[in-house]
Design a protein around this motif. Sequence first.
Motif, short mmCIF file in Angstrom:
data_model
loop_
_atom_site.label_atom_id
_atom_site.label_comp_id
_atom_site.label_asym_id
_atom_site.label_seq_id
_atom_site.Cartn_x
_atom_site.Cartn_y
_atom_site.Cartn_z
N GLU A 162 45.14 18.66 52.48
CA GLU A 162 44.55 17.70 51.55
C GLU A 162 45.65 17.18 50.61
O GLU A 162 46.61 17.91 50.31
N PRO A 163 45.52 15.94 50.12
CA PRO A 163 46.47 15.47 49.09
C PRO A 163 46.42 16.38 47.87
O PRO A 163 45.35 16.88 47.49
N SER A 164 47.56 16.62 47.27
CA SER A 164 47.63 17.50 46.10
C SER A 164 47.11 16.79 44.86
O SER A 164 47.26 15.57 44.71
N GLY A 165 46.50 17.57 43.96
CA GLY A 165 46.09 17.03 42.68
C GLY A 165 47.29 16.83 41.75
O GLY A 165 48.40 17.28 42.04
N LYS A 166 47.06 16.20 40.62
CA LYS A 166 48.18 15.87 39.72
C LYS A 166 48.16 16.65 38.42
O LYS A 166 49.15 16.68 37.69
N TYR A 167 47.02 17.28 38.07
CA TYR A 167 46.93 17.97 36.79
C TYR A 167 46.93 19.48 37.00
O TYR A 167 45.90 20.09 37.28
N MET A 168 48.08 20.12 36.89
CA MET A 168 48.17 21.56 37.07
C MET A 168 47.56 22.29 35.87
O MET A 168 47.76 21.88 34.73
N SER A 169 46.83 23.37 36.16
CA SER A 169 46.16 24.12 35.09
C SER A 169 46.35 25.61 35.30
O SER A 169 46.28 26.11 36.43
N GLN A 170 46.59 26.33 34.18
CA GLN A 170 46.71 27.79 34.24
C GLN A 170 45.37 28.48 34.04
O GLN A 170 45.30 29.70 34.10
N GLY A 171 44.31 27.69 33.81
CA GLY A 171 42.99 28.28 33.63
C GLY A 171 42.84 28.97 32.29
O GLY A 171 43.75 28.99 31.45
N ARG A 172 41.67 29.53 32.09
CA ARG A 172 41.37 30.27 30.86
C ARG A 172 41.51 31.76 31.14
O ARG A 172 40.95 32.27 32.10
N ILE A 173 42.26 32.44 30.30
CA ILE A 173 42.55 33.87 30.49
C ILE A 173 41.60 34.70 29.62
O ILE A 173 41.45 34.44 28.43
N THR A 174 40.99 35.70 30.24
CA THR A 174 40.18 36.64 29.47
C THR A 174 40.62 38.06 29.81
O THR A 174 41.09 38.33 30.91
N GLN A 175 40.47 38.96 28.86
CA GLN A 175 40.89 40.35 29.02
C GLN A 175 39.79 41.16 29.69
O GLN A 175 38.61 40.91 29.46
N GLN A 176 40.18 42.11 30.52
CA GLN A 176 39.21 43.04 31.08
C GLN A 176 38.89 44.12 30.05
O GLN A 176 39.28 44.03 28.89
N LYS A 177 38.20 45.17 30.48
CA LYS A 177 37.72 46.21 29.57
C LYS A 177 38.87 46.83 28.77
O LYS A 177 40.01 46.90 29.22
N ARG A 178 38.53 47.31 27.57
CA ARG A 178 39.52 47.92 26.70
C ARG A 178 39.83 49.34 27.15
O ARG A 178 39.00 50.02 27.76
N ASN A 179 41.04 49.79 26.82
CA ASN A 179 41.48 51.14 27.17
C ASN A 179 40.95 52.16 26.17
O ASN A 179 40.80 51.88 24.98
N ASN A 180 40.72 53.37 26.64
CA ASN A 180 40.24 54.47 25.81
C ASN A 180 41.43 55.27 25.28
O ASN A 180 42.28 55.73 26.05
N LYS A 181 41.50 55.45 23.96
CA LYS A 181 42.65 56.12 23.35
C LYS A 181 42.79 57.56 23.81
O LYS A 181 43.90 58.03 24.10
N LYS A 182 41.67 58.30 23.91
CA LYS A 182 41.75 59.71 24.30
C LYS A 182 42.30 59.87 25.71
O LYS A 182 43.14 60.74 25.98
N ALA A 183 41.83 59.03 26.62
CA ALA A 183 42.32 59.09 28.00
C ALA A 183 43.80 58.71 28.06
O ALA A 183 44.59 59.33 28.78
N PHE A 184 44.19 57.73 27.26
CA PHE A 184 45.58 57.30 27.22
C PHE A 184 46.48 58.39 26.63
O PHE A 184 47.60 58.61 27.10
N GLU A 185 45.98 59.10 25.62
CA GLU A 185 46.75 60.18 25.00
C GLU A 185 47.06 61.27 26.01
O GLU A 185 48.16 61.83 26.04
N GLU A 186 46.09 61.59 26.87
CA GLU A 186 46.29 62.60 27.90
C GLU A 186 47.37 62.15 28.88
O GLU A 186 48.26 62.92 29.24
N LEU A 187 47.33 60.89 29.30
CA LEU A 187 48.36 60.37 30.21
C LEU A 187 49.73 60.37 29.55
O LEU A 187 50.74 60.74 30.17
N LEU A 188 49.77 59.99 28.29
CA LEU A 188 51.04 59.89 27.57
C LEU A 188 51.68 61.27 27.38
O LEU A 188 52.91 61.40 27.32
N SER A 189 50.87 62.31 27.31
CA SER A 189 51.39 63.67 27.10
C SER A 189 52.24 64.14 28.27
O SER A 189 53.05 65.05 28.13
N HIS A 190 52.06 63.52 29.43
CA HIS A 190 52.83 63.91 30.61
C HIS A 190 54.11 63.08 30.77
O HIS A 190 54.86 63.29 31.72
#
Length: 492
Positions: A162-190
């Motif tokens: 197909e012919p290419s469009g002319k207006y390039m877009s990066q779209g709208r960015i949204t964040q997924q679920k937030r991280n849990n501090k307690k679980a992250f602390e356990e990972l960081l301890s290693h």
Amino acid sequence: MKPPVKRISVRLNPDVRKVIPRFFNTGDERARALINRIMLLPDKQVSELLLQVLTEFRKRYNNIRVVFEKHFELVKHLLPDKERLTLPNDKKLLIGSYFTMEYSLEHAALFNPSIVEDPDQSGTAAGEKNVIVSFRATGEGHISSLVFKRAKLDKNSNIHFEPSGKYMSQGRITQQKRNNKKAFEELLSHSILPAEIRAGILSQLPDTFSYKEIESILKTALQQVQTGMAKNKIKYEILSMVNTGYEVHFLPESLLSERVIFPVTFTEKNGIEDARFMKFTAEDGSGTYMATYTAYDGSFILPHLIETKDFLHFKMSPLHGKAAINKNLALFPRKINGQYAMISRIDGVNNYIMFSDDLYLWETATLLQQPVYPWEFVQIGNAGSPIETERGWLVITHGVGPMRKYCLGASLFDLNDPSKELGRLKEPLLMPDEDEWHGYVPNVVYSCGTIIHQENLFIPYAVSDYATSFAAVPLNALLDAISNTGSSFLES
């Protein structure tokens, strides 16, 4: 006997006109000085300058004013509160224009394609198939992004875009679920992080946090790490523990060729590389398009997964586990014996197979293939996700030989137990022709995904890491050639 390969006389070269507007970050000190100069301009001159900029650039973008507004918002904190509140709109827009730069997505290369059947098959005649082709686009600073094109395969396995469009877009960015501090602390301890730095990071974290929040905290928390390389390595290791996932949403009225997935997070800031798309069919029969890709931060790499139903909304997730390392991960298009399956190259040389109950967690890998023939002595890897045929799982491979020449090969694996290799081509299926020798990386043909159409295997492939071309090979002839090798390749 080597199967016949038909090269198709279509080559896609990089298009330098494909640009996106990016924030032009000059640093706070220079930014303040620049804003001060703009603030001294009389209102009439501001309006004249803004009109000049809008007239010059409005045809390249769907709404360049929105871009200027967004980039003004990123620097407005540098203005005194009183001036910020009373600033005329034209002056805001002009300031935003000075903090905007154009980025040519494909200036360096358009390569490493993969291909899937388009979910929309309207307008096809007998023997035709609508397809979506993804590409790795590389621009200034060797930053790679993901772009797409729609095309049609005709009954003779020729491809029409197909012919290419002319207006390039990066779209709208949204964040997924937030991280849990307690679980992250356990990972960081290693981790090997010094206790005082670890404590400093944790003291600043809320009970749940986003990727952006931890990234911001790390900027100050790692200041006492002496060398840049060590700091980047620690930052990478910490960020690989958190959920760096996000989603990208595009407007339905945008053309597929206008959508670009550009790096968002720190772990991929230098590139979204080599997406291997395929359609994954769940046990209930529903389908989701998925692709593994390599996130590259300039020093380190981390495997990620893309998921989409419609190529409008994309979910990006990091892959975790001891075996989710290195490049070249390719997901099987369905579960095998109740588990997800993946081909990988965790040691940079050999192909491995992995199984997991969790799509995002990969802990173990088993050796699957080693280099056997001279054209693949340096390394062997996949060239896209396995394709299911009646005779086994067909895997197009790539091999690296003398002079770092990349060629494509093919192997067949047992349908019920893909850890069993049934056969492998002795000679390359596709190697660089003379007119394909030269490019950003010479002597390379490479693919990230193929498709079956009209009894042919249709192969999009990169030409020396610069452009993209296409080939087709009769499927049965290819499977016969692989099967005729039997297990003899193991004795070579």
